[in-house]
Design a protein around this motif. Structure first.
Motif, mmCIF file in Angstrom:
data_model
loop_
_atom_site.group_PDB
_atom_site.id
_atom_site.type_symbol
_atom_site.label_atom_id
_atom_site.label_comp_id
_atom_site.label_asym_id
_atom_site.label_seq_id
_atom_site.Cartn_x
_atom_site.Cartn_y
_atom_site.Cartn_z
ATOM 1 N N PRO A 212 19.216 27.609 29.595
ATOM 2 C CA PRO A 212 19.607 28.152 30.893
ATOM 3 C C PRO A 212 20.854 27.430 31.400
ATOM 4 C CG PRO A 212 17.801 26.596 31.183
ATOM 5 C CD PRO A 212 18.062 26.680 29.696
ATOM 6 N N GLY A 213 21.635 28.126 32.200
ATOM 7 C CA GLY A 213 22.828 27.502 32.776
ATOM 8 C C GLY A 213 23.020 27.955 34.204
ATOM 9 N N GLU A 214 23.962 27.302 34.896
ATOM 10 C CA GLU A 214 24.276 27.679 36.268
ATOM 11 C C GLU A 214 25.767 27.985 36.375
ATOM 12 O OE1 GLU A 214 23.612 24.372 38.929
ATOM 13 O OE2 GLU A 214 25.096 23.121 37.923
ATOM 14 N N GLY A 215 26.122 28.738 37.422
ATOM 15 C CA GLY A 215 27.525 29.076 37.634
ATOM 16 C C GLY A 215 27.748 30.567 37.508
ATOM 17 N N GLY A 216 29.001 30.948 37.263
ATOM 18 C CA GLY A 216 29.337 32.362 37.142
ATOM 19 C C GLY A 216 30.795 32.590 37.451
ATOM 20 N N ALA A 217 31.115 33.810 37.835
ATOM 21 C CA ALA A 217 32.512 34.154 38.130
ATOM 22 C C ALA A 217 32.555 35.228 39.205
ATOM 23 C CB ALA A 217 33.215 34.644 36.860
ATOM 24 N N ILE A 218 33.604 35.174 40.006
ATOM 25 C CA ILE A 218 33.881 36.223 40.993
ATOM 26 C C ILE A 218 35.277 36.773 40.694
ATOM 27 C CG2 ILE A 218 34.225 36.758 43.439
ATOM 28 C CD1 ILE A 218 31.315 36.140 42.895
ATOM 29 N N LEU A 219 35.371 38.095 40.663
ATOM 30 C CA LEU A 219 36.633 38.752 40.341
ATOM 31 C C LEU A 219 37.134 39.585 41.522
ATOM 32 C CD1 LEU A 219 35.636 40.187 36.817
ATOM 33 C CD2 LEU A 219 36.520 37.929 37.350
ATOM 34 N N VAL A 220 38.442 39.688 41.644
ATOM 35 C CA VAL A 220 39.031 40.633 42.592
ATOM 36 C C VAL A 220 39.332 41.909 41.816
ATOM 37 C CG1 VAL A 220 40.995 41.149 44.085
ATOM 38 C CG2 VAL A 220 40.043 38.825 44.027
ATOM 39 N N VAL A 221 38.661 43.001 42.203
ATOM 40 C CA VAL A 221 38.881 44.287 41.548
ATOM 41 C C VAL A 221 39.562 45.209 42.550
ATOM 42 C CG1 VAL A 221 37.800 46.103 40.170
ATOM 43 C CG2 VAL A 221 36.671 43.890 40.387
ATOM 44 N N GLU A 222 40.642 45.824 42.136
ATOM 45 C CA GLU A 222 41.411 46.680 43.055
ATOM 46 C C GLU A 222 41.736 47.992 42.370
ATOM 47 O OE1 GLU A 222 44.778 44.899 45.336
ATOM 48 O OE2 GLU A 222 44.532 43.278 43.890
ATOM 49 N N ASN A 223 42.031 49.014 43.152
ATOM 50 C CA ASN A 223 42.585 50.175 42.486
ATOM 51 C C ASN A 223 44.048 49.889 42.134
ATOM 52 O OD1 ASN A 223 44.066 51.003 44.823
ATOM 53 N ND2 ASN A 223 42.197 51.968 45.596
ATOM 54 N N ALA A 224 44.467 50.477 41.038
ATOM 55 C CA ALA A 224 45.763 50.122 40.455
ATOM 56 C C ALA A 224 46.910 50.371 41.433
ATOM 57 C CB ALA A 224 45.976 50.896 39.157
ATOM 58 N N GLU A 225 46.779 51.437 42.236
ATOM 59 C CA GLU A 225 47.864 51.738 43.188
ATOM 60 C C GLU A 225 47.981 50.630 44.231
ATOM 61 O OE1 GLU A 225 45.189 54.813 43.265
ATOM 62 O OE2 GLU A 225 45.847 54.215 41.268
ATOM 63 N N SER A 226 46.818 50.149 44.683
ATOM 64 C CA SER A 226 46.806 49.086 45.689
ATOM 65 C C SER A 226 47.429 47.812 45.124
ATOM 66 C CB SER A 226 45.369 48.835 46.154
ATOM 67 O OG SER A 226 45.273 47.608 46.832
ATOM 68 N N ALA A 227 47.076 47.492 43.884
ATOM 69 C CA ALA A 227 47.635 46.291 43.254
ATOM 70 C C ALA A 227 49.148 46.448 43.076
ATOM 71 C CB ALA A 227 46.964 46.042 41.904
ATOM 72 N N ARG A 228 49.559 47.652 42.689
ATOM 73 C CA ARG A 228 50.989 47.897 42.489
ATOM 74 C C ARG A 228 51.724 47.782 43.820
ATOM 75 N NH1 ARG A 228 51.164 52.998 40.785
ATOM 76 N NH2 ARG A 228 50.072 52.450 38.882
ATOM 77 N N ALA A 229 51.110 48.346 44.874
ATOM 78 C CA ALA A 229 51.743 48.291 46.190
ATOM 79 C C ALA A 229 51.896 46.838 46.663
ATOM 80 C CB ALA A 229 50.918 49.087 47.203
ATOM 81 N N ARG A 230 50.941 45.988 46.281
ATOM 82 C CA ARG A 230 51.034 44.580 46.653
ATOM 83 C C ARG A 230 51.962 43.804 45.720
ATOM 84 N NH1 ARG A 230 47.533 40.910 46.879
ATOM 85 N NH2 ARG A 230 46.103 41.532 45.224
ATOM 86 N N GLY A 231 52.328 44.451 44.614
ATOM 87 C CA GLY A 231 53.259 43.818 43.689
ATOM 88 C C GLY A 231 52.645 42.706 42.854
ATOM 89 N N VAL A 232 51.331 42.826 42.559
ATOM 90 C CA VAL A 232 50.694 41.776 41.758
ATOM 91 C C VAL A 232 50.311 42.315 40.380
ATOM 92 C CG1 VAL A 232 49.799 40.491 43.728
ATOM 93 C CG2 VAL A 232 48.420 42.326 42.734
ATOM 94 N N PRO A 233 50.405 41.472 39.359
ATOM 95 C CA PRO A 233 49.997 41.894 38.011
ATOM 96 C C PRO A 233 48.483 41.844 37.874
ATOM 97 C CG PRO A 233 50.674 39.599 37.963
ATOM 98 C CD PRO A 233 50.876 40.073 39.392
ATOM 99 N N SER A 234 47.982 42.445 36.801
ATOM 100 C CA SER A 234 46.528 42.435 36.599
ATOM 101 C C SER A 234 46.183 41.806 35.256
ATOM 102 C CB SER A 234 45.966 43.856 36.662
ATOM 103 O OG SER A 234 46.198 44.535 35.449
ATOM 104 N N TYR A 235 45.009 41.170 35.204
ATOM 105 C CA TYR A 235 44.502 40.642 33.934
ATOM 106 C C TYR A 235 44.094 41.773 33.012
ATOM 107 C CZ TYR A 235 44.138 35.939 35.936
ATOM 108 O OH TYR A 235 44.413 34.721 36.490
ATOM 109 N N GLY A 236 43.651 42.884 33.640
ATOM 110 C CA GLY A 236 43.192 43.985 32.809
ATOM 111 C C GLY A 236 42.539 45.058 33.649
ATOM 112 N N GLU A 237 42.049 46.066 32.951
ATOM 113 C CA GLU A 237 41.519 47.245 33.616
ATOM 114 C C GLU A 237 40.064 47.470 33.184
ATOM 115 O OE1 GLU A 237 43.966 50.652 32.934
ATOM 116 O OE2 GLU A 237 42.516 52.060 33.754
#
Lengths: 87, 422
Positions: B238-263
């Protein structure tokens, strides 16, 4: 019989509900600042009541402090309860 | 309009722009990724309580997490460790995505996390107060700290995200289901979703609650305790921890001018309540993988690597290997399980696997499965062992199975963020 001071109130708030970085419990206006402005909600007041009851051996009926606005009001209320307990 | 509220034929692109990690491999995506590439394990003898006398004594603990420094002061005594982890990871993910929630419409931001144990450690402490001292010693915050949605609620309040928030309980598969739900929300009016999952049940109550599965490893040697797909497999750590991701629609990310790790390209889930025998598990997983590919509009040959669920229980490993071989052909796709470095993190496990897969895509590398010796007979898969492969993968399929029958898969594709490329 134990005294209950603003410092005791600060100590119990810190232990029970914590303090946000932007809040200064040691500020000079602490006693008259609304609990809401210090970042404390009704649950924080419930926790405060439980801890005061346990530590000072007084009973605080449900709801008595539910609408308390400021530390000074809590201080006055607890002082009155402690006086009651002495007689 | 379908029952999900999504108009048929309408599906926007969902991209991941920020990653926050709190894991046995390290705090922060960069440190975690370094550990993965180096094969540096976070598994060791349990230190969060004295495990002497318990049948499970080895776990993956998050090293050096200081709630007082990484969590707002008021929330330290008010919330459980699994929420502390998520608050810290969410903060990191938003910073990583250069997203300032104060500048975005509050009802277009949502939080969907996975939870498996809830606030177990907090709950244990309050139960001790109850039976050792009496009911008036039970803290008021027990009411909000223990339950599954506590993390989603606190993250939502902290960042003023007032869109459709929720929690998914799918044991080890929940992290994928939360991301699948995020994609639905992005198709129904949300523009940014904080998603993923964390777990922190390394307390006596939390560990004992898991023992009934019979799947936890009783091995004392951290290097031998969790060996999925290996001839010496003995269950999982057993382990502890995890991850939290920011998921956006591609248009919103583009409008903010940020790159993405993936889709997020495709997602599907299935359920198999029969946990005895391998036949059904294998069949359900095959169906889930095929539906994930169909959802993405892709064929098996488009998958460049598979992040396995890697149960560590021999029959479950065999079922997973059979499913992968059936869809991709024997040895037809590289398979990896970096979670041998962390143990299985329950609600945090699949979320961390997706984070690792996205980091791998942005680095152009297939990370290896560290620590294995001899493959178990019958596992006809191309397991990536010994060292990472520099093959510039463009897609990753993440598989996850949860106790009781939860079965999910998520396909992610590479984005345009390659800061981690060496």
């Amino acid at each position: 019989m134990a005294e209950f001071t603003l410092d005791d109130l600060r100590r119990i708030l810190r232990a029970g509900a914590g303090v946000d970085e932007q809040t200064d419990l040691d500020g000079e206006h602490f006693a008259d600042t609304a609990f809401a402005d210090l970042g404390y909600d009704s649950l924080a007041l419930l926790e405060l009541v439980n801890r005061v009851e346990r530590e000072y051996g007084i009973g605080i009926p449900d709801g008595d402090l539910a609408h308390t606005q400021s530390p000074r009001e809590v201080l006055a209320y607890v002082h009155a309860k402690l006086r009651e307990a002495r007689v | 309009m379908s029952a999900s509220g999504i108009r048929p034929g309408r599906r926007g692109r969902s991209v991941v722009t920020g990653i926050g990690v709190v894991a046995p491999t390290g705090i922060g995506a960069a440190r975690h990724w370094e550990s993965v590439l180096a094969g540096k394990s976070g598994i060791g003898r349990i230190t969060r309580f004295d495990p002497t006398g318990y049948p499970v004594r080895v776990a993956g603990e998050v090293p050096g997490f200081r709630a007082g420094e990484q969590v707002p002061g008021r929330l330290v005594p008010q919330t459980d460790r699994f929420t502390h982890f998520a608050l810290a990871a969410a903060e990191d993910a938003l910073t990583d995505a250069a997203a300032d929630p104060a500048t975005l419409p509050e009802y277009e931001m949502a939080v969907v996390t996975a939870s498996s144990s809830g606030g177990t450690e907090f709950g244990q402490h309050e139960m001790e107060n109850l039976y050792q001292q009496g009911s008036s010693w039970v803290g008021a915050y027990q009411s909000i700290a223990w339950f599954y949605a506590a993390t989603t609620g606190q993250v939502s309040i902290r960042h003023g995200m007032r869109g459709p928030c929720g929690v998914i309980c799918g044991e080890q598969a929940g992290g994928l289901d939360a991301l699948g739900q995020s994609r639905r929300l992005l198709d129904t009016g949300s523009r940014l979703v904080l998603s993923g999952g964390t777990d922190a049940s390394l307390c006596p109550y939390g560990v004992v609650a898991q023992l009934s599965t019979g799947h936890l490893s009783a091995e004392d040697d951290p290097a031998r305790a969790y060996l999925p797909f290996d001839a010496a497999a003995s269950g999982f750590v057993p382990g502890e921890g995890g991850a939290i991701l920011v998921v956006e629609n591609a248009e919103s990310a583009r409008a903010r001018g940020v790159p993405s790790y993936g889709e997020l390209l495709g997602y599907a889930a299935g359920f198999d309540p029969t946990t005895d025998g391998t036949a059904a598990r294998h069949t359900v997983l095959v169906s889930v993988i095929r539906r994930t590919l169909a959802d993405a509009g892709l064929t098996p040959d488009a998958v460049d690597m598979v992040f396995a669920d890697a149960s560590g229980v021999p029959a479950e490993d065999l079922a997973e290997a059979r499913a992968i071989a059936e869809v991709f052909g024997p040895g037809g796709v590289p398979v990896t399980a970096p979670k041998t470095l962390t143990g299985r993190l329950y609600a945090g496990g699949a979320a961390l696997d997706v984070a690792t897969a996205l980091l791998a895509l942005s680095a152009g590398v297939i990370p290896h499965t560290a620590g294995l010796g001899r493959p178990a007979p019958g596992c006809e898969i191309d397991l990536v062992l010994d060292r990472p492969r520099q093959t510039d993968p463009r897609t990753a399929l993440v598989l996850a199975r949860g106790h009781g029958g939860f079965t999910s898969a998520l396909l992610v594709g590479a984005g345009d963020r390659d800061a981690l490329k060496r």
